[in-house]
Design an enzyme around this catalytic site. Sequence first.
Site, PDB file in Angstrom:
ATOM      1  N   GLU A   1       9.755   1.156  11.297  1.00 55.38           N
ATOM      2  CA  GLU A   1      10.703   2.063  11.085  1.00 55.38           C
ATOM      3  C   GLU A   1       9.986   3.268  11.189  1.00 55.38           C
ATOM      4  O   GLU A   1       9.272   3.675  10.279  1.00 55.38           O
ATOM      5  CB  GLU A   1      11.353   1.748   9.772  1.00 55.38           C
ATOM      6  CG  GLU A   1      12.007   0.616   9.274  1.00 55.38           C
ATOM      7  CD  GLU A   1      13.024   0.489   9.983  1.00 55.38           C
ATOM      8  OE1 GLU A   1      13.771   1.418  10.596  1.00 55.38           O
ATOM      9  OE2 GLU A   1      13.929  -0.433   9.916  1.00 55.38           O
TER      10      GLU A   1
ATOM     11  N   LYS B   1       0.765  -1.009  -0.041  1.00 51.83           N
ATOM     12  CA  LYS B   1       0.062   0.038  -0.093  1.00 51.83           C
ATOM     13  C   LYS B   1       0.995   1.156   0.009  1.00 51.83           C
ATOM     14  O   LYS B   1       1.460   1.599   0.876  1.00 51.83           O
ATOM     15  CB  LYS B   1      -1.000   0.261   1.175  1.00 51.83           C
ATOM     16  CG  LYS B   1      -2.144   1.221   0.845  1.00 51.83           C
ATOM     17  CD  LYS B   1      -2.561   1.841   2.077  1.00 51.83           C
ATOM     18  CE  LYS B   1      -1.740   2.926   2.585  1.00 51.83           C
ATOM     19  NZ  LYS B   1      -1.449   4.009   1.920  1.00 51.83           N
TER      20      LYS B   1
ATOM     21  N   GLU C   1       9.068  15.187  16.416  1.00 51.79           N
ATOM     22  CA  GLU C   1       9.632  15.382  15.005  1.00 51.79           C
ATOM     23  C   GLU C   1       8.908  16.388  14.079  1.00 51.79           C
ATOM     24  O   GLU C   1       7.574  16.163  14.282  1.00 51.79           O
ATOM     25  CB  GLU C   1       9.434  13.781  14.499  1.00 51.79           C
ATOM     26  CG  GLU C   1      10.072  13.742  12.829  1.00 51.79           C
ATOM     27  CD  GLU C   1       9.653  12.315  12.452  1.00 51.79           C
ATOM     28  OE1 GLU C   1       8.675  11.906  12.503  1.00 51.79           O
ATOM     29  OE2 GLU C   1      10.633  11.794  11.606  1.00 51.79           O
TER      30      GLU C   1
ATOM     31  N   CYS D   1      13.770  10.693   7.391  1.00 53.13           N
ATOM     32  CA  CYS D   1      13.617  10.246   8.759  1.00 53.13           C
ATOM     33  C   CYS D   1      15.094  10.366   9.614  1.00 53.13           C
ATOM     34  O   CYS D   1      15.057  10.491  10.524  1.00 53.13           O
ATOM     35  CB  CYS D   1      13.194   8.989   8.998  1.00 53.13           C
ATOM     36  SG  CYS D   1      14.192   7.693   7.955  1.00 53.13           S
TER      37      CYS D   1
ATOM     38  N   GLY E   1       6.786   4.783   8.967  1.00 52.64           N
ATOM     39  CA  GLY E   1       5.982   5.891   8.802  1.00 52.64           C
ATOM     40  C   GLY E   1       6.038   6.443  10.079  1.00 52.64           C
ATOM     41  O   GLY E   1       7.028   6.489  10.888  1.00 52.64           O
ATOM     42  N   SER E   2       4.899   7.182  10.635  1.00 48.97           N
ATOM     43  CA  SER E   2       5.059   7.884  11.942  1.00 48.97           C
ATOM     44  C   SER E   2       4.784   6.798  13.154  1.00 48.97           C
ATOM     45  O   SER E   2       4.190   5.838  13.061  1.00 48.97           O
ATOM     46  CB  SER E   2       4.110   9.035  11.793  1.00 48.97           C
ATOM     47  OG  SER E   2       2.704   8.609  11.749  1.00 48.97           O
TER      48      SER E   2
HETATM   49  P1  NAD Z   1       2.336   8.286   8.415  1.00 48.66           P
HETATM   50  O1  NAD Z   1       2.566   7.278   9.397  1.00 48.66           O
HETATM   51  O2  NAD Z   1       1.222   8.961   8.433  1.00 48.66           O
HETATM   52  O3  NAD Z   1       1.832   7.270   6.840  1.00 48.66           O
HETATM   53  C1  NAD Z   1       2.705   5.949   6.393  1.00 48.66           C
HETATM   54  C2  NAD Z   1       1.732   5.128   5.602  1.00 48.66           C
HETATM   55  O4  NAD Z   1       1.153   4.442   6.618  1.00 48.66           O
HETATM   56  C3  NAD Z   1       0.919   5.562   4.562  1.00 48.66           C
HETATM   57  O5  NAD Z   1       1.134   5.069   3.417  1.00 48.66           O
HETATM   58  C4  NAD Z   1      -0.315   5.876   5.199  1.00 48.66           C
HETATM   59  O6  NAD Z   1      -1.535   5.732   4.307  1.00 48.66           O
HETATM   60  C5  NAD Z   1      -0.463   4.506   6.232  1.00 48.66           C
HETATM   61  N1  NAD Z   1      -1.199   4.416   7.058  1.00 48.66           N
HETATM   62  C6  NAD Z   1      -1.740   5.710   7.776  1.00 48.66           C
HETATM   63  N2  NAD Z   1      -2.531   5.205   8.824  1.00 48.66           N
HETATM   64  C7  NAD Z   1      -2.683   3.796   8.762  1.00 48.66           C
HETATM   65  C8  NAD Z   1      -3.597   2.847   9.388  1.00 48.66           C
HETATM   66  N3  NAD Z   1      -4.477   3.093  10.401  1.00 48.66           N
HETATM   67  N4  NAD Z   1      -3.216   1.604   8.889  1.00 48.66           N
HETATM   68  C9  NAD Z   1      -2.277   1.301   8.139  1.00 48.66           C
HETATM   69  N5  NAD Z   1      -1.758   2.216   7.376  1.00 48.66           N
HETATM   70  C10 NAD Z   1      -1.912   3.634   7.664  1.00 48.66           C
HETATM   71  O7  NAD Z   1       3.638   8.792   7.924  1.00 48.66           O
HETATM   72  P2  NAD Z   1       3.925   9.884   6.815  1.00 48.66           P
HETATM   73  O8  NAD Z   1       3.432  11.027   7.265  1.00 48.66           O
HETATM   74  O9  NAD Z   1       3.532   9.137   5.411  1.00 48.66           O
HETATM   75  O10 NAD Z   1       5.560   9.656   6.721  1.00 48.66           O
HETATM   76  C11 NAD Z   1       6.425  10.301   7.655  1.00 48.66           C
HETATM   77  C12 NAD Z   1       6.737   9.577   8.772  1.00 48.66           C
HETATM   78  O11 NAD Z   1       7.426   8.547   8.519  1.00 48.66           O
HETATM   79  C13 NAD Z   1       8.058  10.458   9.618  1.00 48.66           C
HETATM   80  O12 NAD Z   1       7.505  10.087  10.738  1.00 48.66           O
HETATM   81  C14 NAD Z   1       9.367   9.933   9.033  1.00 48.66           C
HETATM   82  O13 NAD Z   1      10.235   9.948  10.199  1.00 48.66           O
HETATM   83  C15 NAD Z   1       8.868   8.425   9.049  1.00 48.66           C
HETATM   84  N6  NAD Z   1       9.803   7.750   8.265  1.00 48.66           N
HETATM   85  C16 NAD Z   1      10.726   6.675   8.788  1.00 48.66           C
HETATM   86  C17 NAD Z   1      11.853   6.078   8.033  1.00 48.66           C
HETATM   87  C18 NAD Z   1      12.618   5.006   8.646  1.00 48.66           C
HETATM   88  O14 NAD Z   1      13.155   4.333   7.979  1.00 48.66           O
HETATM   89  N7  NAD Z   1      12.562   5.241  10.033  1.00 48.66           N
HETATM   90  C19 NAD Z   1      11.912   6.313   6.558  1.00 48.66           C
HETATM   91  C20 NAD Z   1      10.951   7.419   6.171  1.00 48.66           C
HETATM   92  C21 NAD Z   1       9.843   7.994   6.913  1.00 48.66           C
END
Ligand code: NAD
Length: 491
Positions: A256, A181, A386, A289, A234-235
């Site tokens: 991650e 996804k 962050e 990140c 993600g977050s």
């Molecule tokens: P996010 O958590 O909002 O979304 C990430 C993904 O999760 C998206 O595809 C989103 O559609 C999906 N998602 C959201 N809610 C969900 C749910 N309830 N169930 C399943 N999937 C869901 O994050 P973002 O704003 O897209 O990305 C930024 C974040 O990602 C920052 O916190 C950043 O630090 C982190 N990040 C971490 C790394 C790492 O390797 N540690 C790398 C890149 C980004």
Amino acid sequence: MGSPLLNVAGVEVSPDHYIDGRRVASAQTFELFSPIDQRLLGHVAEGLDEHVDAAIRAAERAFPAWSALSAAERKPLLDRFAEEIGKRAEALCVVESNDAGVLLSRMRHGVVPRAMLNLTWFAEHALTLQDRTIDTPQAQHLVRHDPAGVVVIITPWNSPLLLSTWKLGPALAAGNCCVLKPPEWAPLTCSLLADAAHAAGLPPGVFNVVQGSGKTTGAKLVSDPRIARVSFTGSVPTARWIAQAAGANLVPCSLELGGKSPFIVLEDADLDNAAATGALMYRNAGQVCLAGTRFLVHERIAPRFIEAMRGYVDRLNIGDPREESTEVGPVIHPRQVERVKAFVDRAVAGGARVLWGGAMHPFGAQYVQPTMLTDVGQQDEIVQNEVFGPVLTLQTFTDDDEAVQLANGTDYGLGGVCYGETAHATAVAQRVRTGFIWVNSFGIRDLAAPFGGIKRSGVGREGGDWSFEFFCDVKDVVVPKKPFRASFSQR
Ligand code: NAD
């Protein structure tokens, strides 16, 4: 029947899902805008319950045959997948630049080659995943790494192609079938990835893409009891939700997450080098990140360091990510711009001083000036949370102990940077509690090395053997050395 293709700066992209080897349109779509100039890129298929179900069923159907292949038999298909990415290199660069605002130059020189390597390297590395035997006086233990089953992969918008292939490579090489996804703010390079997989001849169902919002499509996918693993980047709030949903079915998750990594500058650092690397923290408009976002600088050198870094920041080329010379592009979405601005406003209202930036950049509506805030306290929101935009903080310290204490003083623990005389910086770096830290450098990565965070920055490690540990079930087949006779007194 697939929907009409979108035209993104001359590149044709399907807005549909990719399920069981074919394109699937949806009765519902969502609008997608470019962060460069807010123009509408098109309407993209929203993943409804029926699409989630169809993708998981397709992956389940494909699993017996795909998992029965040896790593050596899967490798040519994954190599071909990488070749097909290579054939689409320029299209992927143009699309991700328009879709996510990633620099075209970075896509060309960094992301696309790395996306290919993510497939070929893990396909090769899977050949070393041999069954191990443990010999004891009683028995031979044949320790196998079996593919886990259907893997759900969920990725964020800041680098969708790189992060999706970083998970897909090892998951597929180990013999799993995947449902990806992509992020709803930047889904299009994952659609091109499906074209590449199709052209490479990956069997239907081995790799599926279901687009849509996290709260509906993503939530449905990770809550499904038929899946074997969730690999998420993600977050933190989303990770908490996913861990609970997957936890209800006892499905293991690799998480991650975000960071608030320290960038330590010791008194004996090469200031010019440290300052040049410091300016790199604004790459991808700070939406990285692993960037060092909390500058911790020895008080005696702080004024000179600030001036040196200001010099590099002043020279940053801010603008259209499609220009080869641009160094800092737009923030992904108007909502993210608002979030970043609100962080700065609250910090300034609370007493923070702006060293540079602090406002919008005239280039366009989603361009934020590279910003540095000082006079901040360790417990301030801007130091603890962050931002995920081009906003950094600077604090000073008087000795190594204080530097380490400040570095470790947040709930995050992803990465870090430490500049100083090498032995000194290495010693300090070893005391910083994070998943990784760079000494006198930044961003050196190798696919064999472990990557991941501690504390709120994540659970688990990706890379090399660690990826395979996650995507495989380890099984012990025990064969006794002497004839076995059942006995109730057996230990
Ligand atoms: P996010 O958590 O909002 O979304 C990430 C993904 O999760 C998206 O595809 C989103 O559609 C999906 N998602 C959201 N809610 C969900 C749910 N309830 N169930 C399943 N999937 C869901 O994050 P973002 O704003 O897209 O990305 C930024 C974040 O990602 C920052 O916190 C950043 O630090 C982190 N990040 C971490 C790394 C790492 O390797 N540690 C790398 C890149 C980004």
